[in-house]
Design an enzyme around this catalytic site. Structure first.
Site, mmCIF file in Angstrom:
data_model
loop_
_atom_site.group_PDB
_atom_site.id
_atom_site.type_symbol
_atom_site.label_atom_id
_atom_site.label_comp_id
_atom_site.label_asym_id
_atom_site.label_seq_id
_atom_site.Cartn_x
_atom_site.Cartn_y
_atom_site.Cartn_z
ATOM 1 N N HIS A 185 -5.753 27.301 20.300
ATOM 2 C CA HIS A 185 -4.864 26.295 20.911
ATOM 3 C C HIS A 185 -5.258 25.952 22.342
ATOM 4 O O HIS A 185 -4.429 25.471 23.127
ATOM 5 C CB HIS A 185 -3.411 26.789 20.861
ATOM 6 C CG HIS A 185 -2.417 25.730 20.535
ATOM 7 N ND1 HIS A 185 -1.569 25.177 21.471
ATOM 8 C CD2 HIS A 185 -2.122 25.104 19.383
ATOM 9 C CE1 HIS A 185 -0.791 24.272 20.912
ATOM 10 N NE2 HIS A 185 -1.116 24.199 19.627
ATOM 11 N N HIS A 285 -6.551 16.757 11.633
ATOM 12 C CA HIS A 285 -5.368 17.397 12.219
ATOM 13 C C HIS A 285 -4.132 16.603 11.812
ATOM 14 O O HIS A 285 -4.125 15.384 11.889
ATOM 15 C CB HIS A 285 -5.534 17.390 13.741
ATOM 16 C CG HIS A 285 -4.414 18.003 14.507
ATOM 17 N ND1 HIS A 285 -3.448 17.253 15.144
ATOM 18 C CD2 HIS A 285 -4.111 19.297 14.777
ATOM 19 C CE1 HIS A 285 -2.612 18.057 15.776
ATOM 20 N NE2 HIS A 285 -2.990 19.304 15.562
#
Length: 383
Positions: A185, A285
């Site tokens: 992340h 994504h």
């Protein structure tokens, strides 16, 4: 045919939907949003509408260039996300006008379905293990988990040990044959990433996602040197020009453009083709809503290098009555089976949005914001 109106709807849990209407009664839906900046993107859509109302919606390539190049300043998450949702809706209109799925207009599908993965969360190792086992029991053959909480640029090895322990618990729960992705992340900086990737090598990961922030992509080769774990990134890259740099540097094995952030179907189709030329895989994504997922599946259908698709069914951001399938007239359009989802065969994006539900939810709206984390010393941490 002429565009007559662009109507936006901010709906829970954290989404922005767009409906483009035409003078011939053919409408299309898109999902232009940056998570946590929905109102900002809504304003950008409104500004772009000045260029679009009265134009022919069939001229998608020209309208894309008008939106991207016509304002002098270009790129970035807000503009490209606004363009993305508009582009999705224009393709939806075109498919409906011709009575064909979008993927047929892009050359026809090269696959009938695509593997999907489920995101799992949990604050404790027991929760992680249970959530992972539940996803496997539901038929998912791949899952993704967050790898790290907040981590200083140079932090303690205890933080490394915690990450390794969490991954070990999940791997034990799902066995050796379920795909496991670990998302750093962008929370991990270069000094810690080097050690962490090496420590995760034994767990046979499907990929490590965003091992560094995208602005440090040139250093990924250094931190992953000697590791066999595939490297994935791309959710915070917004155009073919952004992706060109990481493709040319050959530091990435899997790209993850977001169809609601990176210019929509038109741009992501080009990004996927660029990646194929570098023998790089595609895994869009998509922790977002049904329009974004339908758009992803249209690109997955025509991209030879697509191998897996993120989707948000049951993700912790969603809530009862506001999950992936809840805004659809027919939730069965996303046909999940054997760890895969079928490519929608309906016209346009292949889905029908429940407009009455959208309007009702828009009266509630949302002001979703991501958490703000701080380190023990009070400095702001990457979320």
């Amino acid at each position: 045919m002429k565009i007559t109106a662009l109507k936006t709807y901010i709906v829970p849990p954290r989404w922005l939907f767009l409906k483009i209407e035409t003078d011939e009664g053919v409408s299309g839906w898109g999902e232009p949003v940056v998570e946590g900046r929905a109102h900002t993107v809504e304003t950008a859509v409104s500004e772009l509408a000045d260029y679009l109302v009265g134009q022919d919606p069939m001229r998608i390539e020209d309208l894309w260039n008008v939106m991207y190049r016509g304002g002098f300043y270009r790129g970035g998450p807000i503009l490209m996300s606004a363009i993305a949702g508009i582009d999705q809706a224009l393709w939806d209109i075109k498919g409906r006008a011709y009575g064909q799925p979008v993927h047929q207009l892009l050359g026809g599908a090269c696959r009938d379905h695509i593997r999907v993965y489920s995101w799992i969360g949990g604050d404790r190792q027991q929760d992680l293990a249970q959530n992972a086992s539940r996803a496997a029991a539901q038929g998912f053959t791949a899952i993704k988990m967050n790898g790290a909480a907040e981590m200083q640029i140079v932090d303690s090895h205890r933080k490394i040990d915690d990450v390794v322990a969490n991954v070990a618990v999940v791997r034990e729960a799902i066995g050796p044959n379920i795909g496991l992705g670990v998302d750093f992340h962008g929370r991990v900086h270069r000094p810690m990433a080097k050690t962490l990737i090496r420590e995760l090598e034994p767990f046979r990961l499907m990929f490590v996602e965003e091992p560094l922030l995208p602005e440090h992509a040139d250093a990924i080769a250094e931190v992953s040197r000697g590791s066999s774990i595939p490297i994935a990134l791309g959710e915070r890259l917004y155009s073919r020009w952004d992706f060109r740099q990481v493709l040319e540097s050959r530091v990435v094995d899997i790209i993850q453009p977001d169809l609601s952030h990176a210019g929509g179907i038109t741009e992501c189709r080009k990004i996927a083709a660029m990646a194929e030329a570098y023998d790089v895989a595609l895994a869009p994504h998509c922790p977002l809503g049904p329009i974004a997922l339908a758009s992803c599946l249209q690109v997955d259908a025509v991209s030879y290098n697509a191998f897996i698709q993120e989707q948000s069914l049951g993700i912790h951001y969603n809530s009862d009555g506001n999950d992936l399938l809840d805004y659809l007239v027919d939730p069965k359009v996303f046909s999940y089976a054997n760890g895969s989802v079928a490519i929608p065969q309906g016209v346009g994006l292949g889905i029908e949005i429940d407009e009455a539900k959208v309007k009702e939810a828009a009266r509630i709206g949302h002001r979703w914001r991501n958490p703000l984390w701080r380190h023990d010393d009070g400095s702001v941490a990457e979320w």
